[in-house]
Structures are given as structure tokens and as C-alpha cells.
Design an enzyme around this catalytic site. Structure first.
Site, PDB file in Angstrom:
ATOM      1  CB  CYS A 110      -0.829  -0.065   1.272  1.00 51.99           C
ATOM      2  SG  CYS A 110      -2.023   1.364   1.283  1.00 51.99           S
ATOM      3  CB  CYS A 156      -0.504   2.401   4.158  1.00 50.11           C
ATOM      4  SG  CYS A 156      -2.152   1.847   3.413  1.00 50.11           S
ATOM      5  CG  ASP A 157       3.239   1.191   4.423  1.00 51.56           C
ATOM      6  OD1 ASP A 157       2.740   1.503   5.358  1.00 51.56           O
ATOM      7  OD2 ASP A 157       3.122  -0.207   3.903  1.00 51.56           O
TER       8      ASP A 157
HETATM    9  C1  LIG Z   1       0.429  -3.445   6.045  1.00 52.21           C
HETATM   10  C2  LIG Z   1      -0.764  -2.342   5.741  1.00 52.21           C
HETATM   11  C3  LIG Z   1      -0.781  -1.107   6.321  1.00 52.21           C
HETATM   12  C4  LIG Z   1      -1.778  -0.267   6.163  1.00 52.21           C
HETATM   13  N1  LIG Z   1      -1.692   0.984   6.490  1.00 52.21           N
HETATM   14  C5  LIG Z   1      -2.675   1.803   6.357  1.00 52.21           C
HETATM   15  C6  LIG Z   1      -2.789   3.098   6.700  1.00 52.21           C
HETATM   16  O1  LIG Z   1      -1.455   3.677   7.224  1.00 52.21           O
HETATM   17  N2  LIG Z   1      -3.904   4.079   6.699  1.00 52.21           N
HETATM   18  C7  LIG Z   1      -4.893   3.526   6.144  1.00 52.21           C
HETATM   19  O2  LIG Z   1      -5.871   4.330   5.824  1.00 52.21           O
HETATM   20  N3  LIG Z   1      -5.004   2.103   5.527  1.00 52.21           N
HETATM   21  C8  LIG Z   1      -4.049   1.275   5.894  1.00 52.21           C
HETATM   22  N4  LIG Z   1      -4.229   0.005   5.480  1.00 52.21           N
HETATM   23  C9  LIG Z   1      -5.491  -0.359   4.956  1.00 52.21           C
HETATM   24  C10 LIG Z   1      -6.329  -0.564   6.048  1.00 52.21           C
HETATM   25  O3  LIG Z   1      -5.826  -1.727   6.722  1.00 52.21           O
HETATM   26  C11 LIG Z   1      -7.671  -1.346   5.360  1.00 52.21           C
HETATM   27  O4  LIG Z   1      -8.319  -0.406   4.364  1.00 52.21           O
HETATM   28  C12 LIG Z   1      -8.541  -1.614   6.539  1.00 52.21           C
HETATM   29  O5  LIG Z   1      -8.376  -2.280   7.572  1.00 52.21           O
HETATM   30  C13 LIG Z   1      -9.903  -2.174   5.811  1.00 52.21           C
HETATM   31  O6  LIG Z   1     -10.781  -2.360   7.023  1.00 52.21           O
HETATM   32  P1  LIG Z   1     -11.928  -3.510   6.891  1.00 52.21           P
HETATM   33  O7  LIG Z   1     -12.701  -3.470   8.373  1.00 52.21           O
HETATM   34  O8  LIG Z   1     -12.561  -3.326   5.875  1.00 52.21           O
HETATM   35  O9  LIG Z   1     -11.381  -4.803   6.668  1.00 52.21           O
HETATM   36  P2  LIG Z   1     -10.108  -5.414   7.442  1.00 52.21           P
HETATM   37  O10 LIG Z   1      -9.430  -4.608   8.428  1.00 52.21           O
HETATM   38  O11 LIG Z   1      -9.350  -6.535   6.489  1.00 52.21           O
HETATM   39  O12 LIG Z   1     -10.740  -6.558   8.525  1.00 52.21           O
HETATM   40  C14 LIG Z   1     -11.797  -7.439   7.941  1.00 52.21           C
HETATM   41  C15 LIG Z   1     -12.132  -8.239   9.328  1.00 52.21           C
HETATM   42  O13 LIG Z   1     -12.986  -9.341   8.996  1.00 52.21           O
HETATM   43  C16 LIG Z   1     -12.761 -10.683   9.663  1.00 52.21           C
HETATM   44  N5  LIG Z   1     -13.248 -11.692   9.035  1.00 52.21           N
HETATM   45  C17 LIG Z   1     -13.024 -12.047   7.647  1.00 52.21           C
HETATM   46  N6  LIG Z   1     -13.756 -13.367   7.363  1.00 52.21           N
HETATM   47  C18 LIG Z   1     -14.257 -13.718   8.382  1.00 52.21           C
HETATM   48  C19 LIG Z   1     -15.127 -14.604   8.597  1.00 52.21           C
HETATM   49  N7  LIG Z   1     -15.591 -15.467   7.756  1.00 52.21           N
HETATM   50  N8  LIG Z   1     -15.646 -14.604   9.908  1.00 52.21           N
HETATM   51  C20 LIG Z   1     -15.493 -13.671  10.797  1.00 52.21           C
HETATM   52  N9  LIG Z   1     -14.829 -12.574  10.631  1.00 52.21           N
HETATM   53  C21 LIG Z   1     -13.885 -12.664   9.392  1.00 52.21           C
HETATM   54  C22 LIG Z   1     -11.286 -10.386   9.847  1.00 52.21           C
HETATM   55  O14 LIG Z   1     -10.888 -11.477  10.781  1.00 52.21           O
HETATM   56  C23 LIG Z   1     -11.249  -8.947  10.272  1.00 52.21           C
HETATM   57  O15 LIG Z   1     -11.291  -9.037  11.509  1.00 52.21           O
HETATM   58  C24 LIG Z   1      -3.069  -0.767   5.727  1.00 52.21           C
HETATM   59  C25 LIG Z   1      -3.102  -2.081   5.242  1.00 52.21           C
HETATM   60  C26 LIG Z   1      -1.820  -2.940   5.645  1.00 52.21           C
HETATM   61  C27 LIG Z   1      -2.143  -4.448   4.960  1.00 52.21           C
END
Ligand SMILES: Cc1cc2nc3c(=O)[nH]c(=O)nc-3n(C[C@H](O)[C@H](O)[C@H](O)COP(=O)(O)OP(=O)(O)OC[C@H]3O[C@@H](n4cnc5c(N)ncnc54)[C@H](O)[C@@H]3O)c2cc1C
Length: 309
Positions: free
Chosen positions: A131, A134-135
Site C-alpha cells: 500500500c 499507507c507506507d
Molecule cells: C500493512 C498495511 C498497512 C496499512 N496501513 C494503512 C494506513 O496507514 N492507513 C490506512 O488508512 N489504511 C492502511 N491500510 C489499509 C487498511 O488496513 C484497510 O483499508 C482496513 O483495514 C480495511 O478495514 P476493513 O474493516 O474493511 O477490513 P479488515 O481490516 O481487513 O478486517 C476484516 C475483518 O473481517 C474478519 N473476517 C474475515 N472473514 C471472516 C469470517 N468468515 N468470519 C468472521 N470474521 C471474518 C477478519 O478477521 C477481520 O477482523 C493498511 C493495510 C495494510 C495491510
């Protein structure tokens, strides 16, 4: 019987939990196998509003969970294995146990596609990242040569964004032309800081011995010739895989598996809402996922209120 079950505890799921809990709906929030979601895998988040010094990703997600629990959210370790959305109340199988829900918020996120190299895995977060937004601004990448792998719109966007910080950005692509849209392709190739490396694949990330990225080994897929590009960072931009397999055939998905929202956070199944990266292939940020979580919880609350629940 739960009024609201939230699947996922990333930014989307936990923000939905805060809103649903404050609406007295006592949501059940299921963690899946990554409690706190993707952000727990990063050390410093510098673009989440409200933290001028930045905040550790794990710490941020712990705070979101505490905030949700303070208002009555029930966060439970558990993975949804299957769902029956054919009638209400909906039935979910959570680690083998049935859970019934009046409404569901899907916030299961999306994973990054990896190159599949052992060295990529070993140097993850030591110069390998997925990303640029992000980084890219991290000190370790400033005024350094960087490598982006990919040829689609995302790869072009990442490469263009990184030119703000990098001395040069090598764009390594398997083919001899980009897959990105015409305008994005033109803009990318016109950027003097971006150097395309055509017909090539990264075969190794260097240097595992030094425990940081110092370069990548690249193979020309037409000639077989190998070379090394010195760089301080490898940005892999070859796509994402939304965690939506559970819902295939029931919830409307696009051709890449992302959930298609209807009218905000609703889905094609009344009572099932969606938030975060599992329905967002454009922004993929913590704050946008959180905003979508807020919207999904408000819609679930209104849906229940319309039924006098
Ligand atoms: C290394 C890294 C650095 C990042 N840095 C930044 C940053 O600096 N700033 C920024 O804005 N964004 C950053 N991001 C992006 C950010 O992390 C994502 O946009 C954000 O986490 C998305 O949130 P979400 O809730 O949609 O999904 P996620 O964070 O992916 O969460 C998904 C959740 O669903 C759960 N889940 C999945 N399948 C199931 C199931 N079958 N049953 C129950 N639970 C389930 C998982 O366990 C998890 O808890 C970064 C991403 C990465 C990988």
C-alpha cells in the site's frame, strides 16, 4: 437472537459496532481469524484523523474495540463458516454453532495478492509493502529508488504517488504494455521519474541476510536474462482478494468478488448490509472503511426501527 451481527473486527466492523452499540442494539461482533483486521499488521498509521503523531495500528484497533465494548458491543472470537440468508432471522454457523440474527453487517475486508516468494514474506514490513498510500511517505523510502510490481490502474496510481518521495520508481510488469486505463497509462509513462521494466517478473527480494530490502532480482520473461534493481522498497500492486467467498451465489458480487452495495450500505438481501474493503476496490483506507461501517450501522438501525424493533 441477535438484533445485529457484525462479521469482522477491522475498521469497518468495529466502527459499525460503536454506532450499533450506541443505538442500544448490543451487536454481536465476530472477529474471524484476524481480530482487529488488517491494520493490526502495521506499526504506524499516520493518516487516521485525530492522531497528529501517528498511532500504532494494533493500538488503534484496540481502542476501537474498547470504545465499542463501552457501549455494549459483544466482541467474540469466532469465524463465520456459512450463512443462510434465505429467510429471516438469518442463520450463521460460527465455528460450528448456530447464531440467529435479525440483521447482518458484512465487514470481512480483503487481502492483498502476494507474489508468492519466500523472500517477499520474510521482508514483509521491512521494505516490502502492499500500500503506497499507507507506507510511501515513511522515512525509509524517501529519496530512494523504489520498485512497484503490476500493470493495472492500482500499480500506476501507486507508482505515480511514490514519485513524490522516491528518487526513481521502477514499474515492473509481466507484459510489454500496461493493463491500466488509457489516461492512467499515458500519465504514468509520461512521468520522468517512472521507469518501466517490461516483460519482467520479480523472482527474489534482496536481502534476507540484511533483514531489509536492498534490491530485487528481476527476470526478463522473453529472454530469460536476470538482473538486479537496487531499491529500498518493493510495492506489490497486483490486486486484492475480497473475503466474500461465503456469500457467493447469495449476495450480489462483482466479477472480482467485491460485494455490490445498493443504496448506500444495503445489499440485494434486505437486512444484510456491507461495509469496508470487502465492497471497496477504490479507496481501501482505514478511514473510508470506518465511514462505511458507520453508514451500515445507521442503515441497520433504521431497517429495524421501520419494523418497530
Ligand atoms: C500493512 C498495511 C498497512 C496499512 N496501513 C494503512 C494506513 O496507514 N492507513 C490506512 O488508512 N489504511 C492502511 N491500510 C489499509 C487498511 O488496513 C484497510 O483499508 C482496513 O483495514 C480495511 O478495514 P476493513 O474493516 O474493511 O477490513 P479488515 O481490516 O481487513 O478486517 C476484516 C475483518 O473481517 C474478519 N473476517 C474475515 N472473514 C471472516 C469470517 N468468515 N468470519 C468472521 N470474521 C471474518 C477478519 O478477521 C477481520 O477482523 C493498511 C493495510 C495494510 C495491510
Amino acid at each position: 437472537m441477535e438484533k445485529v451481527v457484525i462479521i469482522g473486527t477491522g475498521c469497518a466492523g468495529l466502527t459499525a459496532a460503536i454506532y450499533a452499540a450506541r443505538a442500544n442494539l448490543a451487536p454481536l461482533v465476530l472477529t474471524g481469524n484476524m481480530p482487529g483486521g488488517l491494520l493490526t499488521t502495521t506499526s504506524i498509521v499516520e493518516n487516521f484523523p485525530g492522531f497528529p503523531e501517528g498511532i500504532d495500528g494494533y493500538e488503534l484497533m484496540t481502542r476501537l474495540q474498547k470504545q465499542a465494548e463501552r457501549f455494549g458491543a459483544k466482541v467474540k472470537f469466532g469465524t463465520v463458516e456459512s450463512v443462510d440468508l434465505s429467510r429471516r432471522p438469518f442463520t450463521l454457523s460460527v465455528d460450528g454453532d448456530p447464531v440467529q440474527a435479525e440483521t447482518i453487517i458484512i465487514a470481512t475486508g480483503a487481502g492483498h495478492r502476494h507474489l508468492g516468494l519466500e523472500s517477499e514474506h520474510l521482508l514483509d514490513k521491512k521494505g516490502v509493502t502492499y500500500c503506497a498510500t499507507c507506507d510511501g511517505a515513511l522515512p525509509m523510502f524517501r529519496n530512494q529508488p523504489l520498485v512497484v510490481v503490476g500493470g493495472g490502474d492500482s500499480a500506476c496510481e501507486e507508482a505515480t504517488y511514490l514519485t513524490r518521495f522516491a528518487s526513481v520508481v521502477y514499474l515492473v510488469h509481466r507484459r510489454d504494455s500496461l493493463r491500466a486505463s488509457k489516461i492512467m497509462t499515458e500519465r504514468t509513462l509520461a512521468n520522468p521519474k517512472i521507469k518501466p521494466v517490461w516483460d519482467s517478473a520479480v523472482t527474489e527480494v534482496l536481502d534476507v541476510q540484511q533483514d531489509k530490502v536492498t534490491g530485487v532480482r528481476v527476470k526478463n520473461l522473453k529472454t530469460g536474462a536476470e538482473s538486479v534493481l537496487d531499491c529500498a522498497g518493493l510495492f506489490v500492486a497486483i490486486g486484492h482478494v475480497p473475503n466474500t467467498q461465503l456469500f457467493r451465489g447469495v449476495i450480489d458480487l462483482d466479477e472480482n468478488g467485491y460485494i455490490i452495495p445498493k443504496q448506500g450500505a444495503a445489499t440485494n438481501v434486505p437486512g444484510v448490509f456491507v461495509a469496508g474493503d470487502c465492497s471497496d476496490h477504490v479507496y481501501r483506507q482505514a478511514v473510508t472503511a470506518a465511514g462505511m461501517g458507520c453508514a451500515a450501522a445507521i442503515e441497520a438501525e433504521r431497517f429495524l426501527a421501520a419494523e418497530n424493533q
